[in-house]
Structure formats: structure tokens, C-alpha cells
Design an enzyme around this catalytic site. Sequence first.
Site, PDB file in Angstrom:
ATOM      1  N   LEU A 138      29.011  39.227  37.292  1.00  0.00           N
ATOM      2  CA  LEU A 138      29.840  39.205  38.503  1.00  0.00           C
ATOM      3  C   LEU A 138      29.131  39.953  39.643  1.00  0.00           C
ATOM      4  O   LEU A 138      28.945  39.429  40.733  1.00  0.00           O
ATOM      5  CB  LEU A 138      31.202  39.862  38.177  1.00  0.00           C
ATOM      6  CG  LEU A 138      32.246  39.926  39.280  1.00  0.00           C
ATOM      7  CD1 LEU A 138      32.710  38.518  39.664  1.00  0.00           C
ATOM      8  CD2 LEU A 138      33.472  40.742  38.834  1.00  0.00           C
ATOM      9  N   THR A 139      28.704  41.187  39.368  1.00  0.00           N
ATOM     10  CA  THR A 139      28.178  42.072  40.417  1.00  0.00           C
ATOM     11  C   THR A 139      26.846  41.568  40.985  1.00  0.00           C
ATOM     12  O   THR A 139      26.005  41.050  40.259  1.00  0.00           O
ATOM     13  CB  THR A 139      28.000  43.484  39.823  1.00  0.00           C
ATOM     14  OG1 THR A 139      29.269  43.912  39.354  1.00  0.00           O
ATOM     15  CG2 THR A 139      27.474  44.479  40.843  1.00  0.00           C
ATOM     16  N   GLU A 140      26.699  41.764  42.291  1.00  0.00           N
ATOM     17  CA  GLU A 140      25.461  41.374  42.981  1.00  0.00           C
ATOM     18  C   GLU A 140      24.981  42.532  43.850  1.00  0.00           C
ATOM     19  O   GLU A 140      25.751  43.455  44.124  1.00  0.00           O
ATOM     20  CB  GLU A 140      25.745  40.161  43.880  1.00  0.00           C
ATOM     21  CG  GLU A 140      26.227  38.962  43.098  1.00  0.00           C
ATOM     22  CD  GLU A 140      26.371  37.716  43.951  1.00  0.00           C
ATOM     23  OE1 GLU A 140      26.133  37.784  45.183  1.00  0.00           O
ATOM     24  OE2 GLU A 140      26.723  36.679  43.359  1.00  0.00           O
ATOM     25  N   ALA A 143      27.454  42.622  46.547  1.00  0.00           N
ATOM     26  CA  ALA A 143      28.866  42.389  46.195  1.00  0.00           C
ATOM     27  C   ALA A 143      29.190  43.128  44.911  1.00  0.00           C
ATOM     28  O   ALA A 143      28.933  42.643  43.814  1.00  0.00           O
ATOM     29  CB  ALA A 143      29.143  40.894  46.039  1.00  0.00           C
ATOM     30  N   GLY A 369      25.449  78.061  27.813  1.00  0.00           N
ATOM     31  CA  GLY A 369      24.106  77.497  28.010  1.00  0.00           C
ATOM     32  C   GLY A 369      23.800  76.347  27.057  1.00  0.00           C
ATOM     33  O   GLY A 369      23.110  75.383  27.430  1.00  0.00           O
ATOM     34  N   GLU A 392      33.694  48.271  35.797  1.00  0.00           N
ATOM     35  CA  GLU A 392      34.966  47.525  35.732  1.00  0.00           C
ATOM     36  C   GLU A 392      35.951  47.968  36.817  1.00  0.00           C
ATOM     37  O   GLU A 392      37.159  48.006  36.605  1.00  0.00           O
ATOM     38  CB  GLU A 392      35.586  47.593  34.335  1.00  0.00           C
ATOM     39  CG  GLU A 392      34.762  46.807  33.333  1.00  0.00           C
ATOM     40  CD  GLU A 392      35.410  46.670  31.985  1.00  0.00           C
ATOM     41  OE1 GLU A 392      36.624  46.462  31.943  1.00  0.00           O
ATOM     42  OE2 GLU A 392      34.689  46.771  30.988  1.00  0.00           O
ATOM     43  N   GLU A 396      38.142  54.379  43.054  1.00  0.00           N
ATOM     44  CA  GLU A 396      38.674  54.091  44.400  1.00  0.00           C
ATOM     45  C   GLU A 396      39.325  52.701  44.430  1.00  0.00           C
ATOM     46  O   GLU A 396      40.390  52.528  45.039  1.00  0.00           O
ATOM     47  CB  GLU A 396      37.535  54.185  45.432  1.00  0.00           C
ATOM     48  CG  GLU A 396      36.983  55.601  45.627  1.00  0.00           C
ATOM     49  CD  GLU A 396      36.137  56.130  44.451  1.00  0.00           C
ATOM     50  OE1 GLU A 396      35.657  55.312  43.631  1.00  0.00           O
ATOM     51  OE2 GLU A 396      35.971  57.361  44.337  1.00  0.00           O
TER      52      GLU A 396
HETATM   53  N1  COS Z   1      45.749  37.938  37.517  1.00  0.00           N
HETATM   54  C1  COS Z   1      46.026  36.838  38.245  1.00  0.00           C
HETATM   55  N2  COS Z   1      45.825  36.784  39.575  1.00  0.00           N
HETATM   56  C2  COS Z   1      45.293  37.848  40.176  1.00  0.00           C
HETATM   57  C3  COS Z   1      44.973  39.029  39.483  1.00  0.00           C
HETATM   58  C4  COS Z   1      45.233  39.033  38.103  1.00  0.00           C
HETATM   59  N3  COS Z   1      44.988  40.085  37.366  1.00  0.00           N
HETATM   60  N4  COS Z   1      44.482  39.939  40.356  1.00  0.00           N
HETATM   61  C5  COS Z   1      44.486  39.359  41.554  1.00  0.00           C
HETATM   62  N5  COS Z   1      44.976  38.100  41.448  1.00  0.00           N
HETATM   63  C6  COS Z   1      45.175  37.132  42.523  1.00  0.00           C
HETATM   64  C7  COS Z   1      46.259  37.647  43.474  1.00  0.00           C
HETATM   65  O1  COS Z   1      47.546  37.268  43.068  1.00  0.00           O
HETATM   66  C8  COS Z   1      45.874  36.977  44.760  1.00  0.00           C
HETATM   67  O2  COS Z   1      46.305  35.638  44.714  1.00  0.00           O
HETATM   68  P1  COS Z   1      46.957  34.921  46.001  1.00  0.00           P
HETATM   69  O3  COS Z   1      45.871  34.933  47.027  1.00  0.00           O
HETATM   70  O4  COS Z   1      47.318  33.568  45.504  1.00  0.00           O
HETATM   71  O5  COS Z   1      48.106  35.796  46.378  1.00  0.00           O
HETATM   72  C9  COS Z   1      44.357  36.954  44.692  1.00  0.00           C
HETATM   73  O6  COS Z   1      44.008  37.031  43.321  1.00  0.00           O
HETATM   74  C10 COS Z   1      43.755  38.106  45.437  1.00  0.00           C
HETATM   75  O7  COS Z   1      44.200  39.331  44.893  1.00  0.00           O
HETATM   76  P2  COS Z   1      44.152  40.652  45.765  1.00  0.00           P
HETATM   77  O8  COS Z   1      44.913  40.401  47.054  1.00  0.00           O
HETATM   78  O9  COS Z   1      44.599  41.791  44.942  1.00  0.00           O
HETATM   79  O10 COS Z   1      42.604  40.734  46.119  1.00  0.00           O
HETATM   80  P3  COS Z   1      41.894  41.703  47.129  1.00  0.00           P
HETATM   81  O11 COS Z   1      40.786  40.895  47.678  1.00  0.00           O
HETATM   82  O12 COS Z   1      42.830  42.387  48.034  1.00  0.00           O
HETATM   83  O13 COS Z   1      41.359  42.863  46.198  1.00  0.00           O
HETATM   84  C11 COS Z   1      39.963  43.830  44.493  1.00  0.00           C
HETATM   85  C12 COS Z   1      40.525  42.571  45.171  1.00  0.00           C
HETATM   86  C13 COS Z   1      39.269  44.782  45.455  1.00  0.00           C
HETATM   87  C14 COS Z   1      41.079  44.558  43.781  1.00  0.00           C
HETATM   88  C15 COS Z   1      38.999  43.187  43.525  1.00  0.00           C
HETATM   89  O14 COS Z   1      37.991  42.597  44.274  1.00  0.00           O
HETATM   90  C16 COS Z   1      38.429  44.123  42.511  1.00  0.00           C
HETATM   91  O15 COS Z   1      39.030  44.374  41.487  1.00  0.00           O
HETATM   92  N6  COS Z   1      37.204  44.643  42.777  1.00  0.00           N
HETATM   93  C17 COS Z   1      36.487  45.415  41.803  1.00  0.00           C
HETATM   94  C18 COS Z   1      35.592  44.512  41.046  1.00  0.00           C
HETATM   95  C19 COS Z   1      35.082  45.119  39.796  1.00  0.00           C
HETATM   96  O16 COS Z   1      35.841  45.616  38.984  1.00  0.00           O
HETATM   97  N7  COS Z   1      33.771  45.038  39.630  1.00  0.00           N
HETATM   98  C20 COS Z   1      33.158  45.480  38.443  1.00  0.00           C
HETATM   99  C21 COS Z   1      32.553  44.296  37.782  1.00  0.00           C
HETATM  100  S1  COS Z   1      32.598  44.288  36.068  1.00  0.00           S
HETATM  101  S2  COS Z   1      31.626  45.818  35.470  1.00  0.00           S
END
Ligand code: COS
Length: 425
Positions: A138-140, A143, A369, A392, A396
Site C-alpha cells: 500500500l505505502t509509497e 503516500a 545501566g 498500520e 496520529e
Molecule cells: N470499512 C468500510 N469502509 C470504510 C472503512 C472501513 N473500515 N474505513 C473507511 N471506509 C470508507 C468510508 O465509509 C468512506 O466511504 P464514503 O466515501 O462512501 O463515505 C471512505 O472509505 C473514506 O473514509 P474516510 O472518510 O474515513 O477517509 P479519509 O480519507 O478521511 O481518511 C485515513 C482516511 C486517513 C483514515 C486513511 O487514509 C488511513 O487509515 N490512513 C493510514 C493508512 C495506513 O494505515 N497506512 C499503513 C499501511 S499498512 S503498514
Amino acid sequence: MTKLALSSADLPVFFEERHAALAARLTPEALAPLAGARDAADVARRMGEPLGLYAHLIPEALGGAPAGAGRAADRAAIDVRSLVLVREALGQVSPLADAIFAVQGLGSYPVVLAGSDAQRREILPGVLSGRRIGAFALTEPEAGSDVASLRTEARREGDGWVLDGEKVLISNVPLAHHLVVFARTSAAAPQRGGDAGGRGAGRAAITAFLVDSGAPGVSAEPLPMSVPHPIGRLRFEGCRVPDSARLGEVGGGFKLAMQTLDAFRISVGAAANGMAARALREAIAHVTRRRQFGAPLSDQQMVRAYLAEMATELDAARLLVARAAHKRDTAGEAGGAAARVSTEAAMAKMFATEAAQRIIDRAVQLHGGMGVIEGTEVERLYREIRPLRIYEGTTEIQKLIIAKGVLERAAAELPADEPPPGRAP
Ligand code: COS
């Protein structure tokens, strides 16, 4: 170590009989081959056979472990409380094994949730036995937390897709046989926080693919980490895959990633609890043995205050993890997809990983120590715990998810004619 500290013993109200049976199998003797092992490939294989731990990543209907009464036929049902127990145990015995186990889950649960029958048949038996290891790409470079801005592109060409892009910090890359790759399938160029069409359009453009790690156009490079952990970088250059490699719907990738993270974030908290429990045990052993000022350190009030805080924080973290896992396992199943537990999962992940960092830091302090000498258990744990507050979803990001959930809940409880909380009428 005579026995591992597992939540099912202390918090039986959240657990069932099958959990007690699993806990009875998670003994220090059974897991001894993983303790201190540094060969990641060997550790990954052993967790499949003979230990059978990957069965908890696969629904019973697809050959995995039972997830409770009434869920035997549910092809998406994995039992998060079992994941919690496995990761609590691995956190105490081998954080290396724990990380590989977790990513085996991230790399297979999207197949469980969205895979076609053919994809499930191809992937899941090997995942179960440990002959096949997966990764979650997922991670880039640009991103991380902002998933919607990912740039790896999947271009439609003929009856398939061509992938181009780069992924970083992808755990299990040096071991992986298959990759769950999230790529942009819309032509719109992404910008910060989404794409030209805004955050929503950024999310809607993401699709997941199942890609063989040895496919032409895929190259991998390991990245050295502060702890022994197989992690690396991936490049996709003109990587051609058939449409049958698509995992779920076009545009369904963001949701699939979030659903996967919701299930596994709870277990990150459990791994942190395992590491914290180990640190507390080491600290107690040390302060009861070590004498200063003519008495064991454990006679000192300041040392006792530390122990009291450590034990309380650990129990609070265990309660949050057990609550989230219980809710995830038992909340109404709708069409095979578990109910949303994003808020509870984020609370459990955030609190447990932050608390574990504090608990382990105090354990180091109590060792004096010796706590910073390489090879001491608490020194190793001090390094091992750190990535859990980042991977994950950072602490924050968990706070953003929690606050959003709290506000949505408050708004849903308001009568229709009342202004939202915090806003003047
Ligand atoms: N199950 C089903 N749908 C989900 C969901 C879940 N668990 N989480 C989010 N969604 C859906 C929401 O319902 C929303 O749908 P609608 O647009 O139809 O309403 C959509 O996805 C967007 O959700 P949200 O508004 O919460 O997204 P944001 O862009 O505001 O926030 C964050 C997203 C920042 C929370 C997300 O990008 C994230 O978790 N980032 C961290 C990523 C991460 O963990 N990276 C590590 C990689 S693995 S080591």
C-alpha cells in the site's frame, strides 16, 4: 518462562471456549523454536507447519480455524480474538515472528474478503501451510498516511492491466510469494490529499491487484531496519497482469484496504500488550533480585509506583483490545462483512502501542545501566516496540479516526432540529 500472559485468562468475559483451547496450545515450549530465531524464512515456515498459526487468518469455510458458532459458513469470518491471543503470545516470544504473522494476514485477508473462488483456491491453502507468504503493498514514497494520494498506476491494456510505480516499507517483501498491490486505475493525476477530483475521487480511483512477486516487471530490494524484520521496496515497471488478477471491484481498493486494517489494527494492540507483558515480567524479576541500599529494589516506594503504573496501563490496554476484538467478532454480520469497528480498533491500537512504549521504557529504567546493554531483553524490546506506533496507521492517524467516530456518533444521537455539539444555536 513457565506460562505466557494471555488475555483470555484474565478477561474471560470477552472470550469463549475455543480461545481457552487456543491459549492452552500457546505455551512457551510450543513456541520455543521461534524464540530468538533470526532466520525470517524459517520462522515464516514454522508458523505454518508445524505450528498451524496461519489457520487463524483463514475462515473455517475456506479451510482455516473456527470463528465461533453460527459463523462456520461465513466465507469472510476470521476470529479477531484468536488473532489477539496469537499476537499476544508472539509479542512475548518473538516480535520477528509476530511481524511476519501480521503481514501474512494483511497479505491474505483482502483475498478472503474480495477474492474470486479461483484466487482463494490459488492463494489460501499455501498461506495456511506457510508455503506461501504474502505482503500488503500500500505505502509509497509520497503516500503513507494519505492513502488516497497513491500514485502507482494500473493502466487498462487489452484484456489486462499494466502496473507502474513504486512501493516502500513493505513488510515481508524479502519473503513474499504474492503481493496485494493497491494501484490507481483512474487516469486522473493524484495531488496531495487525493486527486484532481478531490479526496473522494482519489479514493474511488484505487483498485487492488494480486500480483506474483516473481512476475516480469516486479523488482524488490530489502531495506535494513533497526530491528530484525524483513521489509523492502518494490518497483513495478510495465508489469502486465490479466484482469483475473484484480481483487474485488475496480475502485474498491481503498475500502478493501481500510477493512483489512480495521481487523488487523486491533491485533497490533495485542502484540504491543505481549511485548509490554514481557517487559513487566523482566522488570519484576529484576527489581525483586537486585539489592541496593541494603534491600531489594522492589522495597523502594518509587520502584513500586513504577510497577503499579506499568501493570495498570497494561490492563487498560488489554481491556481496550479485548473490547474491540469482541465487538468485531460478535457485531451483526451483514453480507459476510463484519460491522465497522474503526473507532474501537483505533483506540485499541493507539492506546496499547503508546502504553507499551511507556511500560517498556520504565522497564529499561528499572534495569539501570543493564537496560541499555545490547542483548538485554528489555533493550531488545525497547527497539522492537517502536515501529508499532507507526505501522498500520500512526498514532496520529488513529486519533483522526477516533475523533471522526466520536463526532459522527454524537451527531447521530442529536435530534434533527438541534445544532451539532460545539456550535452555537
Ligand atoms: N470499512 C468500510 N469502509 C470504510 C472503512 C472501513 N473500515 N474505513 C473507511 N471506509 C470508507 C468510508 O465509509 C468512506 O466511504 P464514503 O466515501 O462512501 O463515505 C471512505 O472509505 C473514506 O473514509 P474516510 O472518510 O474515513 O477517509 P479519509 O480519507 O478521511 O481518511 C485515513 C482516511 C486517513 C483514515 C486513511 O487514509 C488511513 O487509515 N490512513 C493510514 C493508512 C495506513 O494505515 N497506512 C499503513 C499501511 S499498512 S503498514
